[in-house]
Design a protein around this motif. Structure first.
Motif, PDB file in Angstrom:
ATOM      1  N   TYR A  70       0.820  -1.151   0.000  1.00  0.00           N
ATOM      2  CA  TYR A  70       0.000   0.000   0.000  1.00  0.00           C
ATOM      3  C   TYR A  70       0.868   1.218   0.000  1.00  0.00           C
ATOM      4  O   TYR A  70       1.361   1.562   0.965  1.00  0.00           O
ATOM      5  CB  TYR A  70      -0.887  -0.034   1.205  1.00  0.00           C
ATOM      6  CG  TYR A  70      -1.943   1.013   1.241  1.00  0.00           C
ATOM      7  CD1 TYR A  70      -3.106   0.889   0.319  1.00  0.00           C
ATOM      8  CD2 TYR A  70      -1.804   2.194   2.036  1.00  0.00           C
ATOM      9  CE1 TYR A  70      -4.056   1.825   0.396  1.00  0.00           C
ATOM     10  CE2 TYR A  70      -2.792   3.133   2.065  1.00  0.00           C
ATOM     11  CZ  TYR A  70      -3.912   2.893   1.254  1.00  0.00           C
ATOM     12  OH  TYR A  70      -4.835   3.839   1.319  1.00  0.00           O
ATOM     13  N   ALA A  94      -6.878   3.846  -4.156  1.00  0.00           N
ATOM     14  CA  ALA A  94      -6.152   2.820  -3.293  1.00  0.00           C
ATOM     15  C   ALA A  94      -6.946   2.387  -2.112  1.00  0.00           C
ATOM     16  O   ALA A  94      -6.890   1.297  -1.804  1.00  0.00           O
ATOM     17  CB  ALA A  94      -4.851   3.334  -2.875  1.00  0.00           C
ATOM     18  N   LEU A 151      -8.223  -1.126  -1.469  1.00  0.00           N
ATOM     19  CA  LEU A 151      -7.430  -1.848  -0.440  1.00  0.00           C
ATOM     20  C   LEU A 151      -7.985  -3.133  -0.106  1.00  0.00           C
ATOM     21  O   LEU A 151      -7.275  -4.063  -0.039  1.00  0.00           O
ATOM     22  CB  LEU A 151      -7.280  -0.979   0.785  1.00  0.00           C
ATOM     23  CG  LEU A 151      -6.490  -1.449   1.900  1.00  0.00           C
ATOM     24  CD1 LEU A 151      -5.174  -2.021   1.644  1.00  0.00           C
ATOM     25  CD2 LEU A 151      -6.564  -0.608   3.117  1.00  0.00           C
TER      26      LEU A 151
END
Lengths: 629, 215
Positions: free
Chosen positions: A40, A47, A51
Motif C-alpha cells: 500500500y 487505493a 485496499l
C-alpha cells in the motif's frame, strides 16, 4: 456475503478495540501494518477502495500458493506412500522367503552338528589308533630288522634286530596291561603276533649265529655273535645247537692245530715240529702236554667269550660250557693217545717211564682244572694208568733181569753187585718219587716192585750157605736195604720188617757165636754138669776138677787179652758195627752167665772146693768189665 | 724208625710152619687181609705180615713170619723160630703126608723156641671135606698128647682162621699175666710197648741164655 453484518460488527468491535487499545504495544498489529506498508504505497481513494480487494486478492493469492504447494506435497507424499507400500510388499516377500529358508536350514544344521560330532569322535579315535599303532605295532623298519628284507634275501644281521626284539618283548609285556584294561582279544592277538615275530626272529638269529659262531675271535662279529647268544639263551634248544655247532668246528680246528704243531711246527718252522724230538720220550711228551695245556685254556677263553653276555646264573649253563669244552677237546684225544702209547711201548727205561708218568699226572691235574670230565680226562686217566703200569712192568723187568741168575754171595759176604745195583736203582727212584705227587703210593709201589724180588733173591742165595754165613749175609743185605730205605718217608712198615728180620738173624748169629765160644773154652761139659744138680758136690764130678777148671780159665785169659780172636771169622764181615757189637755182647753175656753160675758153684761150700780163690780169682763183675772194654 | 700212629701195648711174634702147600701163606693172607689168595706162589725164605688185635682190652701187634715149607729154605727159616711167642703148625687135612711130618716140625719147634712158646695146630683146607685124608679125631688126639691147641680151619672160607690167631694171642697173654713169660728175654717173642728207645737188636737179655747153648 453473510458475514457482512458480522464484519461490521467485528469491525466495530475491532475499531473499538483498536481505539481502546494502544496500538504501538500490539505486536500483531505492528506486523500487519508492516506487511501492509509493503503493498500500500499510495494513500489514494482508489487505493483505499481497492485496499480491501487488494488484501483479499493477496490473501487469495497466498492461499492459491498454499494450495499449489500442498498439492505438490501431497503428490510427494503419495509417491512416498507408494514406495513404502512397495517396500512393505517386498518385506512381506522376504519374510516369507526367510521363513522358508529357515525351515530348510534347520535340517541342514542338524546334519552338520551330527557330522561335526562324528568328526571329533573320529579324530579322537584316530589319535587312539595312532597311539596304539605306535605302541603295539612294529614299524616296517623293525619288521625288516626282524625278518630281513624279503626282496634282497638279505640274511645279514644288524644290531637293530636286538632293538626290535626288545620292542617285541616290551609289546608283549604291555599286552598284559592291555588285557587288564579289558581288551583281551586284542591283547591276545597282539601277543600271538609278537610271539610269532619273536620266534621267526630268533630262528633267523639262530641260523645266522650258527653260521658265524666259528668267528668268535673275529672282532667285527664278536659283538653281534655274543649278543645273539644272549638272546638265544631264551631258547635252550637253539642255544644248545649253536654251542654244538661251535664245538664241532672248534674240535676240527684244534685237531688240525695239534697235528700241525706235531708235524709242521710254527710258521717257518719256529718252533720246530714237536715230533722232531720224538727220540727223547721225556722232551717229546713234555712238549705235547705243554702244547695241550696252552691250547685248551685258549679254547675255554673263546668259549666263554662266545657266551660272555649270557646269564651265567641259569642252572646248567656252566655245566653246558664245561661239556662243550670237553667236546671240543675230544678230537685231540686219539692222536694224543696214539703218540703217548707209542712212547710208552717203545721206552724200556724205568726212570724215563717214571718221569713220563709224573708228567702225565701233573698235566692231567693241570688240564683237569680247565676242563672237567669228558673224553680228554678219561684219556689222560687211561694214559696215566697205562704209564704207571708200563713203568712198574719195566721196573719189574729191570729187577728180574738183574736177578735172573742166582749169584753166590762173595767171600766177604757183602751184598752181591746185582743187589747193590738194584739198591742204587731203588734209591734213585725213591729220590725222584719222594718229590712227586701221590708219592706215598708211588714209593710203596716202587719199593714193593724192587724189594720183593730182592728179598726173595737174598733168601735164595742165603739158603745155600751154612748157617753162620747165611746169617751174616742176610744181616749185611738187610743192613744195606735198611740204610737205603731209612732215608725216605712212608717206609715204616718195610723197616719194621727188615728190623724184625735182622733181629732174627742176630739171634741166630748170637747163638752160633755163643756155641762157638762155649766149644772153644771147653765150657760145654761144664755147663751141662752145672745144669744138673743131682750129682752131689761138684768137685767130685769128672770134668769139674780144679785142674780141668784151670784149663778153662787159661783159655778164658787168652780170650780176655784178645777178645776178637774168640769171634767167629764171619762176625768181622758184618757191615754194621752195631750188629757186630750186639752179637759180641750177647755172646759174651751168655759166657758171663755161665761163668757166674760156675763162680757161685765153686764158692758154694757144699761143692767142697778148696781155696776157691785160687781156682777162680776173678769175680763175674771183673770179667764183665774186662770183656766190655 | 718211629712207632707210627699205632697205639699198642705189646708186640707178639708168631711163626707159621708146616709142609709145602698146606696153605700157610693163605692163612696169613686171610688173617691180615681177610681175603683168600688163590694161586699163591711158593714162599721164598720168609714172608711177613702184621695186624693189630685186641686181647682183654689191650692192643697187641702181631708180627707174623710166614716161612717157606720147602726143605731148602730150612736154614733160613730156622732163624725165625727163636723169637717166636706163638707157632702155628699147619697141615693139610687132604694130604696125610703133611700130617705125618708134624712130629718132625714139632721137634724142630720145641728145640728152637723157648718152652713158653704157644704151639697151635691147624688142620687147614677143612672146606674140602670130600677129600679129607686125616680125621679130626686123630689130629685132636695128636694135639692133646703133645699139649697143643688144635682147630680145623679153612683159609679159603676164613673159617676158624681168626680164632686160631686170636686164641694163640690169648694164651700168650695169659702166660704174661701168670708171669711165666719173661718179657725181657730176647727170645720170648714178646716186646712190651712199642719201641723202647732203639727197640730191636739189643733187647735186654741179661738172664736168659740156657736155650742159646742148647742148640
Amino acid at each position: 456475503m453473510p458475514q457482512q453484518p458480522e464484519k461490521e460488527n467485528v469491525l466495530s468491535r475491532r475499531l473499538n478495540k483498536v481505539l481502546e487499545t494502544r496500538i504501538e504495544n500490539d505486536q500483531d498489529t505492528l506486523e500487519a501494518l508492516k506487511e501492509l506498508s509493503t503493498f500500500y504505497k499510495e494513500n489514494t481513494l482508489q487505493a483505499r477502495r481497492n485496499l480491501r480487494s487488494q488484501i483479499e486478492k493477496r490473501s487469495l493469492e497466498i492461499n492459491e500458493n498454499f494450495l499449489a504447494e500442498f498439492h505438490e506435497v501431497k503428490e510427494a507424499f503419495d509417491a512416498v506412500y507408494n514406495d513404502i507400500a512397495d517396500m512393505s510388499q517386498s518385506l512381506q516377500d522376504m519374510t516369507t522367503r526367510l521363513q522358508n529358508a529357515k525351515k530348510q536350514t534347520k535340517h541342514l544344521l542338524e546334519q552338520t552338528n551330527t557330522f561335526e560330532e562324528e568328526l571329533s569322535k573320529n579324530e579322537t579315535q584316530q589319535k587312539v589308533v595312532a597311539a596304539f599303532i605306535d605302541k603295539f605295532i612294529l614299524t616296517p623298519e623293525e619288521l625288516i630288522a626282524l625278518h630281513g628284507s624279503k626282496q634282497k634275501r638279505d640274511t645279514s644281521i644288524t644290531s637293530e634286530i636286538f632293538v626290535a626284539l626288545d620292542r617285541v618283548q616290551k609289546i608283549h609285556n604291555d599286552c598284559k596291561v592291555l588285557m587288564q584294561s579289558g581288551h583281551q582279544t586284542l591283547a591276545l592277538d597282539v601277543m600271538e603276533q609278537m610271539t610269532l615275530h619273536q620266534e621267526t626272529a630268533l630262528e633267523r638269529l639262530y641260523r645266522w649265529t650258527q653260521n658265524h659262531c666259528r668267528n668268535v675271535d673275529n672282532v667285527d662279529l664278536t659283538d653281534l655273535v655274543t649278543q645273539a647268544m644272549a638272546r638265544l639263551q631264551q631258547r635252550p634248544v637253539l642255544f644248545k645247537y649253536v654251542i654244538d655247532e661251535y664245538c664241532i668246528s672248534r674240535r676240527a680246528v684244534l685237531v688240525g692245530e695239534f697235528i700241525d704243531a706235531l708235524t709242521r711246527g710254527g710258521p717257518s718252522g719256529n718252533p720246530a715240529p714237536i715230533e722232531m724230538r720224538a727220540h727223547d720220550p721225556h722232551v717229546y711228551v713234555t712238549d705235547i702236554l705243554v702244547w695241550l695245556n696252552k691250547a685248551i685254556p685258549i679254547e675255554r677263553q673263546n668259549l666263554h667269550l662266545l657266551v660272555k653276555l649270557c646269564n651265567k646264573e641259569v642252572p646248567d649253563v656252566m655245566q653246558q660250557l664245561n661239556d662243550a669244552l670237553s667236546s671240543i677237546c675230544e678230537g685231540i684225544c686219539h692222536p694224543l693217545k696214539i703218540r703217548v702209547e707209542k712212547i710208552l711201548n717203545a721206552s724200556t727205561q724205568a726212570t724215563v717211564l717214571y718221569a713220563v708218568t709224573n708228567l702225565i699226572r701233573y698235566y692231567k691235574k693241570s688240564i683237569g682244572k680247565v676242563t672237567e670230565g669228558g673224553l680228554l680226562a678219561t684219556t689222560l686217566a687211561e694214559l696215566q694208568e697205562k704209564s704207571e703200569q708200563t713203568f712198574l712192568l719195566a721196573l719189574q723187568q729191570q729187577v728180574n733181569n738183574a736177578l735172573v741168575r742166582v749169584e753166590m754171595p762173595p767171600r766177604d759176604l757183602s751184598p752181591t753187585p746185582a743187589i747193590i745195583h738194584l739198591l742204587a736203582v731203588l734209591r734213585d727212584m725213591l729220590s725222584t718219587a719222594s718229590m712227586s705227587e701221590g708219592r706215598e703210593m708211588d714209593m710203596g709201589k716202587i719199593v714193593h716192585t724192587i724189594m720183593e724180588p730182592l728179598l726173595r733173591a737174598i733168601n735164595e742165595q742165603a739158603s745155600r750157605l751154612p748157617p753162620t754165613d747165611m746169617a751174616v749175609y742176610m744181616l749185611n743185605c738187610m743192613y744195606s736195604m735198611y740204610t737205603c730205605l731209612s732215608l725216605y718217608e712212608f717206609m715204616d712198615e718195610r723197616l719194621e720188617r727188615l728190623q724184625a728180620q735182622s733181629d732174627a738173624q742176630i739171634d741166630t748169629l748170637t747163638s752160633e757165636q755163643a756155641s762157638s765160644l762155649v766149644a772153644n773154652l771147653n765150657l760145654g761139659p761144664i755147663y751141662t754138669i752145672l745144669q744138673d744138680h743131682s750129682h752131689g758136690p761138684l768137685s767130685g764130678i769128672p770134668g769139674m776138677e780144679p785142674s780141668n777148671l784151670r784149663n778153662f780159665l787159661g783159655k778164658l785169659d787168652s780170650l780176655i787179652t784178645t777178645p776178637d780172636m774168640a769171634l767167629l771169622p764171619q762176625i768181622n764181615l758184618l757191615l754194621s758195627s752195631k750188629h757186630k757189637k750186639a752179637v759180641q755182647k750177647r755172646a759174651f753175656d751168655v759166657l758171663l752167665a755161665i761163668y757166674k753160675q760156675l763162680y757161685e758153684g765153686v764158692y758154694d761150700p757144699s761143692n767142697l772146693y778148696e781155696n776157691p780163690q785160687n781156682i777162680l780169682s776173678r769175680t763175674p763183675e771183673d770179667l764183665l768189665n774186662m770183656l766190655s772194654k | 724208625m718211629s712207632a707210627g700212629p699205632y697205639n699198642y701195648s705189646y708186640i707178639f711174634k708168631y711163626i707159621i710152619i708146616g709142609d709145602m702147600g698146606v696153605g700157610k701163606s693163605c692163612l696169613l693172607h686171610q688173617f691180615t687181609e681177610k681175603k683168600f689168595m688163590s694161586d699163591c706162589p711158593h714162599t721164598i725164605g720168609v714172608e711177613f705180615g702184621t695186624r693189630i688185635i685186641e686181647v682183654a682190652g689191650k692192643k697187641i701187634k702181631l708180627q707174623i713170619w710166614d716161612t717157606a715149607g720147602q726143605e731148602r729154605f730150612r736154614a733160613v727159616t730156622r732163624s725165625y723160630y727163636r723169637g717166636a711167642a706163638g707157632a702155628l703148625m699147619v697141615y693139610d687135612i687132604t694130604r696125610r703126608s703133611t700130617y705125618n711130618h708134624l712130629s718132625s716140625w714139632l721137634t724142630d719147634t720145641r728145640n728152637l723156641t723157648n718152652p713158653n712158646t704157644v704151639i697151635f695146630l691147624i688142620g687147614n683146607k677143612c672146606d674140602l671135606e670130600g677129600q679129607r685124608d686125616v680125621t679130626y679125631e686123630e689130629a685132636k688126639q695128636f694135639a692133646d698128647e703133645n699139649g697143643l691147641m688144635f682147630v680145623e680151619a679153612s683159609a679159603k672160607t676164613g673159617q676158624n682162621v681168626e680164632e686160631a690167631f686170636l686164641e694163640t694171642a690169648r694164651k700168650i697173654y695169659q702166660s704174661i699175666q701168670d708171669g711165666r713169660l719173661d718179657l725181657y728175654a730176647a727170645d720170648s717173642g714178646v716186646q712190651h710197648k712199642p719201641s723202647q728207645p732203639g727197640r730191636n737188636t739189643l733187647t735186654n737179655d741179661q738172664q736168659s741164655n740156657k736155650d742159646n747153648c742148647a742148640c
